[in-house]
Design an enzyme around this catalytic site. Structure first.
Site, PDB file in Angstrom:
ATOM      1  CG  LEU A  67      12.846  -6.670 -21.566  1.00 21.71           C
ATOM      2  CD1 LEU A  67      13.571  -5.349 -21.811  1.00 21.71           C
ATOM      3  CD2 LEU A  67      11.469  -6.397 -20.965  1.00 21.71           C
ATOM      4  CG  HIS A  94       4.899  -4.071  -0.740  1.00 23.47           C
ATOM      5  ND1 HIS A  94       5.809  -3.107  -1.124  1.00 23.47           N
ATOM      6  CD2 HIS A  94       5.028  -4.195   0.605  1.00 23.47           C
ATOM      7  CE1 HIS A  94       6.459  -2.670  -0.055  1.00 23.47           C
ATOM      8  NE2 HIS A  94       6.005  -3.312   1.001  1.00 23.47           N
ATOM      9  CG  ASP A 136      11.173   4.145  -2.565  1.00 22.19           C
ATOM     10  OD1 ASP A 136      10.535   3.392  -1.803  1.00 22.19           O
ATOM     11  OD2 ASP A 136      11.976   5.012  -2.141  1.00 22.19           O
TER      12      ASP A 136
END
Ligand code: IPE
Ligand code: IPE
Ligand code: MG
Length: 256
Positions: free
Chosen positions: A147, A53, A36
């Site tokens: 992962l 972004h 965020d």
């Protein structure tokens, strides 16, 4: 025991000093991050929100690499919530382009680094180009076993739980009396996270102290770590700091 630095031949930079204080026997298996603060990062610089972004996308690469390196098994990144559709169209359009921008650049490296890409969220309302990019990444990494990089995209936890309840109900067919014997595990299987283990650690950046409809069921016993750092400013060092704090927590699960 401190993390031994044996397996990062591919890393040009020596990161020994940066991860020295991580206990390799107590690495959270699943880390979830609410990324965020992109908009505020851009605003501070007089830039449009989408610039934040774009910058935030570059941080993902660094965090994936570090998580993989220290032995985290799954990393879930909250990329777009079901509530984020409320944003201006140009911002939503840009956010829907981000997965392919990220994957066009990073997929070869992710394949090489044995990462498995997954999606948690609804494909409904996602543009075809977004779905295609993510599905290609899932397909191209399906034989990896390193992962798990799980993108929470068009994800909202309440609707997830609701659809799980509906699916569970339908799975009972005519046999509705078994409803009394349904377990938490039975319901979990119908959540969008499926067989993914619950997060051990939740990180949220940008100073907001809330869940914003993220993994309400799965975070029941996660450790939470909040930082004022805006996501585009987040670094491997912040990730380490979160891991170190996690390692000092006593997880009691209601016991003593
Ligand atoms: C997080 O940054 C990214 C998404 C929610 C997609 P924000 O865009 O929420 O940034 P702020 O909170 O407005 O600063
Ligand atoms: C949560 O951030 C969603 C993502 C990070 C993808 P928001 O910025 O949308 O959350 P609120 O609106 O501050 O709660
Ligand atoms: Mg926000």
């Amino acid at each position: 025991m401190l993390k031994k630095l044996t397996d990062h031949k591919k890393n040009k930079k020596n990161i020994k000093d940066e991860i020295i204080n991580i206990d390799e026997d107590n690495i959270p298996k699943h880390v979830a991050i609410i990324m965020d603060g992109n908009g505020r990062w851009a605003k501070k610089r007089g830039l449009p929100r989408i610039a934040g972004h774009r910058e935030g996308m570059n941080v993902i690469r660094k965090v994936v690499k570090r998580a993989n390196h220290i032995g985290v098994e799954a990393l879930t990144l909250y990329a777009f919530s079901t509530e984020n559709w409320k944003r201006p169209k140009n911002e939503v359009d840009f956010l829907m382009r981000l997965p392919e921008m990220f994957l066009n650049k990073e997929l070869p490296k992710l394949i090489d680094e044995n990462v498995v890409v997954r999606l948690t969220g609804s494909k409904e309302n996602l543009p075809k180009h977004t779905i295609n990019a993510v599905e290609k990444a899932i397909e191209d990494t399906k034989n990896n076993d390193g992962l798990i990089l799980n993108f929470a995209l068009n994800y909202g936890s309440r609707s997830e739980i609701l659809q799980a309840v509906k699916q569970l109900y339908h799975s009972l067919d005519e046999n509705k009396e078994v409803i009394d014997h349904i377990t938490e595990d039975d319901l979990s299987k119908f959540l969008m996270t499926g067989d993914l283990q619950d997060p051990d650690l939740l990180i949220r950046t940008s100073g907001e102290i809330r869940l914003s409809n993220f993994m309400l069921w799965q975070l029941a016993y996660a450790e939470f770590w909040f930082t004022d750092v805006l996501w585009p400013d987040f670094t491997e060092d912040h990730f380490n700091e979160a891991i170190q704090v996690y390692q000092k927590r006593a997880r009691r699960y209601g016991g003593v």
